[in-house]
Design an enzyme around this catalytic site. Structure first.
Site, PDB file in Angstrom:
ATOM      1  N   THR A   1       0.814  -1.208   0.000  1.00 30.70           N
ATOM      2  CA  THR A   1       0.000   0.000   0.000  1.00 30.70           C
ATOM      3  C   THR A   1       0.850   1.262   0.000  1.00 30.70           C
ATOM      4  OG1 THR A   1      -0.150   0.242   2.404  1.00 30.70           O
ATOM      5  CG2 THR A   1      -1.731  -1.252   1.351  1.00 30.70           C
ATOM      6  N   CYS A   2       0.195   2.387  -0.171  1.00 29.20           N
ATOM      7  CA  CYS A   2       0.886   3.675  -0.210  1.00 29.20           C
ATOM      8  C   CYS A   2       1.154   4.252   1.170  1.00 29.20           C
ATOM      9  CB  CYS A   2       0.048   4.677  -1.019  1.00 29.20           C
ATOM     10  SG  CYS A   2      -0.151   4.233  -2.749  1.00 29.20           S
TER      11      CYS A   2
END
Length: 399
Positions: A343-344
């Site tokens: 994920t970011c």
């Protein structure tokens, strides 16, 4: 920048991270075939391990009826398999009731253990056929007045343990001194109190907490003989070894079993294992999807992380063994490494100080002991899909 570590020290650190006894039952070649066929991330639940964990705990605590805590791993295949083995179920929500209904499993061997419930949840559980519920305070007791002819209740008692990894008694359980007043309230309302329950916390390191709780429950039974005591629920908390040699559950449970011998033989004994049954039953296959050198550390970006199957690192305080799936030369190429999720979010880091051989994009890794409180709390943050699930028998992955 951190100083470079001697190669011998790096090899020792790498060896500490890899536990063949937790992966040795499987063929790495066959696991690689599964990863290539089904893609990654893929969580594999081993029915044979479910059987072994259930039967070993049952053997260590003879005479105790098991009620699997569905919340640990609510996958339908897990529930069906345990039902086939004769295990009952610990319910806590309407969703868990619906899961049993969908699988055609009746309420005969169930207990509803959530101390706090909406009236609608109580009614749904009663309609399902559940008759045994848990409360821990006078407000919850009062909710059962309209249902008093259809239920029996256990009082959950607070026994805190400072060494528990997850202290469940911080949130639930009444003090021992409150029991007489709750008994009096129930009797005046015509509600049947038939037993006591407790949960000493998750991952307790020794059985002394269970033993002390059992002894104090026996004291309550003896001090209030006017109550028709018929049930003692000793909860869960049976630990597993996430890192290192497997736990000997017989040794752990021996003092608990001895303490239970002092309970009146007419009192039914229940337990609510979740992690012990589910935790060792699953492994996860992952892939390296990216790689970068950042200072002294090589960062490997994987296709699952703490928002997915490794959510237990945040919610359950667990650290899962994880290693490259392919065998590597242990004499060269070891580097300080970081394993990060996809994920970011920068919090999405699985391990920030591992020692690993040089890996390539596309290489597989495998994590073990990932059955409990992992998939159950995984999210789809960033709209990454949750891991695919396969439910197999161990021999399909063996040598």
């Amino acid at each position: 920048m951190r100083p470079k570590q001697p190669i011998g020290q790096l090899k020792a650190l790498f060896a500490e991270q890899v536990y063949p006894d937790q992966l040795g039952r499987y063929s790495r070649h066959k696991l690689a075939e599964l990863a290539a066929t089904h893609g990654t991330p893929t969580l594999i639940i081993d029915r044979d391990v479910l059987t072994e964990q259930y039967q070993s705990l049952q053997a260590a605590l003879p005479g105790v009826n098991m009620r699997y805590a569905i919340k640990a791993l609510p996958h339908p295949a897990v529930i069906e398999h345990l039902h086939h083995l004769g295990c009952g179920f610990d319910l806590a929500t309407s969703g868990e009731i619906q899961r049993l209904q969908q699988l055609g499993i009746d309420a005969k061997q169930t207990i509803h253990t959530h101390p706090i419930k909406k009236d609608a949840e109580i009614r749904q559980a009663i309609d399902f056929g559940c008759r045994l519920f848990v409360v821990d305070n006078s407000h919850e007791l009062a909710k059962f007045v309209p249902h008093k002819d259809r239920v029996e209740l256990l009082l959950r008692v607070n026994f805190r343990h400072q060494d528990a990894v997850v202290d469940l008694s911080r949130k639930f359980g009444c003090e021992l001194t409150h029991i007489p007043n709750l008994i009096e309230q129930a009797q005046q309302a015509g509600i049947r109190i038939v037993g006591l329950s407790f949960h000493v916390g998750s991952q307790v390191p020794a059985p002394v907490a269970h033993v002390n709780a059992i002894e104090q429950c026996i004291d309550v039974f003896n001090s209030l003989p006017q109550v028709d005591w018929r049930v003692l629920d000793i909860g869960g908390g049976f630990p597993i070894a996430y890192n290192g040699p497997a736990l000997d559950i017989v040794d752990f449970c021996a003092p608990i079993h001895a303490a239970l011998q002092q309970v009146d033989p007419d009192i039914e004994l229940l337990a609510e294992p979740g992690r012990f049954i589910a935790g060792p039953s699953a492994i996860q296959l992952l892939s390296v999807v990216g790689k970068a050198q950042r200072g002294a550390h090589t960062w490997y970006y994987l296709d699952d992380g703490v928002y997915g199957t490794f959510s237990g690192m945040l919610y359950d305080h667990a650290r899962y063994p994880i290693t490259p799936l392919a065998q590597h030369d242990m004499t060269q190429g070891l580097k300080p490494s970081v394993l990060a999720g996809p994920t970011c979010d920068s919090i999405d880091v699985i391990a920030d100080d591992m020692v690993l051989p040089d890996l390539a994009v596309g290489d597989y890794l495998v994590a073990t002991q990932v059955g409990a409180y992992t998939l159950a709390s995984a999210t789809d943050f960033n709209l990454y899909p949750k891991a695919k699930v396969l439910c197999l028998n161990g021999q399909l992955m063996a040598q």
